[in-house]
Every structure is written in structure tokens, then in C-alpha cells.
Design a protein around this motif. Structure first.
Motif, PDB file in Angstrom:
ATOM      1  N   ARG A  20      -8.430  -2.837   3.634  1.00 11.36           N
ATOM      2  CA  ARG A  20      -9.107  -3.762   2.602  1.00 11.36           C
ATOM      3  C   ARG A  20      -8.344  -5.413   1.953  1.00 11.36           C
ATOM      4  O   ARG A  20      -9.885  -5.674   0.819  1.00 11.36           O
ATOM      5  N   ASP A  21      -7.132  -4.975   1.285  1.00 13.44           N
ATOM      6  CA  ASP A  21      -6.790  -6.486   0.616  1.00 13.44           C
ATOM      7  C   ASP A  21      -7.446  -7.912   1.374  1.00 13.44           C
ATOM      8  O   ASP A  21      -6.809  -7.808   2.161  1.00 13.44           O
ATOM      9  N   LYS A  22      -7.014  -8.702   0.678  1.00 15.23           N
ATOM     10  CA  LYS A  22      -7.771  -9.898   0.758  1.00 15.23           C
ATOM     11  C   LYS A  22      -6.393 -10.402   0.524  1.00 15.23           C
ATOM     12  O   LYS A  22      -5.917 -11.542   0.217  1.00 15.23           O
ATOM     13  N   VAL A  23      -5.689 -10.788   1.754  1.00 16.27           N
ATOM     14  CA  VAL A  23      -4.195 -10.703   2.842  1.00 16.27           C
ATOM     15  C   VAL A  23      -3.681 -11.534   3.709  1.00 16.27           C
ATOM     16  O   VAL A  23      -5.101 -10.565   4.510  1.00 16.27           O
TER      17      VAL A  23
ATOM     18  N   PRO B  56       0.887  -1.315   0.337  1.00 13.21           N
ATOM     19  CA  PRO B  56       0.091   0.196   0.067  1.00 13.21           C
ATOM     20  C   PRO B  56       0.410   1.122  -0.077  1.00 13.21           C
ATOM     21  O   PRO B  56       1.532   1.731   0.560  1.00 13.21           O
ATOM     22  N   ALA B  57       0.385   2.043  -0.576  1.00 16.66           N
ATOM     23  CA  ALA B  57       0.988   3.959  -1.105  1.00 16.66           C
ATOM     24  C   ALA B  57       1.076   3.887   0.627  1.00 16.66           C
ATOM     25  O   ALA B  57       2.212   4.939   1.164  1.00 16.66           O
ATOM     26  N   ALA B  58      -0.123   4.153   0.781  1.00 14.58           N
ATOM     27  CA  ALA B  58       0.012   4.546   2.620  1.00 14.58           C
ATOM     28  C   ALA B  58      -0.323   3.517   3.143  1.00 14.58           C
ATOM     29  O   ALA B  58      -1.354   2.936   3.089  1.00 14.58           O
ATOM     30  N   LYS B  59       0.224   3.646   4.436  1.00 10.42           N
ATOM     31  CA  LYS B  59       0.670   2.596   4.989  1.00 10.42           C
ATOM     32  C   LYS B  59      -1.024   3.068   6.371  1.00 10.42           C
ATOM     33  O   LYS B  59      -1.006   3.654   6.822  1.00 10.42           O
ATOM     34  N   PRO B  60      -1.721   0.937   6.970  1.00 12.04           N
ATOM     35  CA  PRO B  60      -2.245   1.616   7.496  1.00 12.04           C
ATOM     36  C   PRO B  60      -2.131   1.773   8.255  1.00 12.04           C
ATOM     37  O   PRO B  60      -1.026   1.712   9.222  1.00 12.04           O
TER      38      PRO B  60
END
Length: 305
Positions: free
Chosen positions: A121-124, A89-93
Motif C-alpha cells: 500500500r506504500d506509494k513507492v 515494512p515490519a511484515a514483509k509482503p
């Protein structure tokens, strides 16, 4: 001061999460208890030898890589090819302590958060492997060929007989993190003793692997305020634990509904036939078959921190 306690079922076959010093028991019950980034050019078998010519057309390269991965999946006995994770992700959670897993002054002292799931939201899901007792070369080959990322949490007393094994693991793109010098029950130690365990492992990792990590997992998932204060003093930013644990013959879950969630951290251990009825390859086969069947890719934990 609260002591958060989680017993490691892989060692004790039971779990609990308790609060010391008369504090209320946490509601959440405890469970038991790196990117296998290959080189940019690898051989068809993944075992070394002369580099094979690579197609120049992007579509042809993708097709060739899929064919290579399909062959690797068959070679290692998987049901399907593991799914490819999305780009980091470009912006870290924003990572905060899991509700009920905080200690006093968690926020105002900016202590490393203890968490079991990364908000995404990534399915990881994220694969983490603890301790370092078993040093199976077939495991390294399997994960490298399949391009599956994982994070290792190492205890020095178990890895010091073969630092080279973990240097090779790191050279394949996997991340090595802190799991203390001797894997003690940290809340039973004084602040200075806890700091020695954590900072001592930081020094070992910097010397042996070239870098002191910023990620730490308390042994058994047990910690108190002193643990997180000491960890911060030693340069630690995050203290992830886990939401599921996988063994060669079963899974265990923290949540009552016993299912995977997006961003879950999965724990397993460096174990072999001395402790399990199977090998690390068997363990990874069970892990990868389930997460792939349920539509999850395995991502690198540090890409989200």
C-alpha cells in the motif's frame, strides 16, 4: 515444460512473451528490455572533505537535510526534491509469481517467483539497473547525494573490467544482484548450462563483493522451468523482472493503461552515450522527475523481500 520469453527492447527494439513446448501464449505482453545510503555524516556537497557540524535539534537536523537535498536536486537539474520512502515494512509482503508468469510446479517445488510488482500500500516504486556496461562516476555521485536507493543486476562479462566501481556502489548502501555470467538467452540452454551461468555468477559475486545474492533477474526477462530450478539450486529466492522501463528520452510500460502503480519495479540499464542520446544522469533525471511528480518515493527493493 513452459518457456517464458521476454525480448529486451533496449537491445532488440521489440518484445514478446511466449510459451515453448506447445504451451499456450501468455496473455501478458512483455516490455523491453540499492539504497544510495550515504554515510551518517556527509558534507554539504556530498563530494568528501571535512565533515560539517550537524545541528543537534531534530527539527533543525531535518531542516538542514531538506536544504541539502534541495541544493542537490538543483545541482542535478531535478524539478523537485525526490520524496523520502517510508520505513521498511515490519511484515514483509508475500511475494508470489505474477499470474501467467508461473512455470510447472511453481508452488509445489517452491521455485523463485517471477514478479513485476511488489504488493504494497506504500506509494513507492523500485529502481533496478541491469548489466553493468556503463560505469559513470557522476551517476554514483548523483544517487548518493540524492539518497535514492536502487538495485543493480550484474553480468560478469560487463563488470569484470572494473569490479571496484561496483564495490563503491555497494559501499554507498546499494544492493548487487545476479544477472548471469554472460547474459545469454537462458531457455535456449540446457539445465546444466543455465546452472553454470547462474551459479557461476553467484561464485563471482561472493568473491568480488563478499556475498552471494538471493535475488536474480533472467536476462531479457526470459526463463523456463529449468531456469527457476537452477536458480533455486544456486541459492536464489526471488526472480523479479519489471513493469516499466525508462530511457533517457521515453518510458515504456507493460500495462495497457501506461501508468505507474504502487510497488512497480522499474528497469533501466547501465548505458551511456555509446548506446543512448544521453547519459545515466539524464536517464535518472527523467526517472526521478516523473515518479516525484506523480507522488511516488523510490524505495529499496530488498526491504520488501
Amino acid at each position: 515444460m513452459r518457456a517464458v520469453v521476454q525480448n529486451d527492447k533496449s537491445r532488440t527494439h521489440f518484445r514478446r512473451l511466449a510459451l515453448g513446448g506447445g504451451a499456450a501464449t501468455l496473455a501478458a505482453a512483455a516490455l523491453l528490455s540499492g539504497c544510495a545510503g550515504p554515510e551518517s555524516v556527509r558534507t554539504a556537497s556530498g563530494h568528501g572533505g571535512p565533515a560539517q557540524p550537524q545541528p543537534q535539534d531534530p527539527a533543525a537536523r531535518r531542516a538542514a537535510e531538506h536544504a541539502r537535498l534541495a541544493a542537490a536536486a538543483r545541482r542535478w537539474g531535478l524539478d523537485q526534491v525526490p520524496l523520502t520512502p517510508p520505513p521498511p515494512p515490519a511484515a514483509k509482503p508475500r511475494i508470489t509469481a505474477r499470474d501467467g508468469f508461473e512455470v510447472d510446479h511453481q508452488e509445489d517445488w517452491h521455485l523463485p517467483p517471477v514478479f513485476t510488482t511488489v504488493p504494497t500500500r506504500d506509494k513507492v516504486v523500485f529502481l533496478t539497473i541491469d548489466d553493468g556496461a556503463e560505469k559513470d562516476p557522476r551517476f554514483l555521485a548523483m544517487m548518493r547525494e540524492l539518497k535514492v536507493p536502487y538495485t543493480a543486476f550484474l553480468s560478469d562479462y560487463l563488470v569484470k573490467d572494473d569490479y571496484a566501481y561496483f564495490r563503491k556502489m555497494r559501499s554507498y548502501g546499494n544492493t548487487l544482484n545476479n544477472h548471469t555470467l554472460h547474459h545469454p538467452y537462458l531457455p535456449g540452454l540446457s539445465y546444466e548450462e543455465q546452472k553454470d551461468e547462474i551459479c557461476g555468477m553467484q561464485a563471482i559475486m561472493k568473491k568480488q563483493f563478499g556475498k552471494a545474492p538471493t535475488v536474480f533477474r533472467p536476462p531479457y526477462g526470459n526463463y523456463n522451468q529449468d531456469t527457476l530450478v537452477a536458480a533455486k539450486e544456486c541459492g536464489i529466492t526471488y526472480a523479479p523482472i519489471w513493469n516499466e522501463e525508462v530511457f533517457v528520452d521515453h518510458w515504456e510500460y507493460r500495462e495497457d493503461d501506461q501508468r505507474l502503480r504502487r510497488g512497480d519495479i522499474v528497469l533501466t540499464h547501465f548505458r551511456g552515450r555509446d548506446d543512448w542520446d544521453g547519459t545515466m544522469v539524464d536517464d535518472m533525471r527523467r526517472f526521478l522527475n516523473k515518479v516525484t511528480r506523480e507522488g511516488y518515493a523510490v524505495a529499496r527493493l530488498e526491504d520488501y523481500l
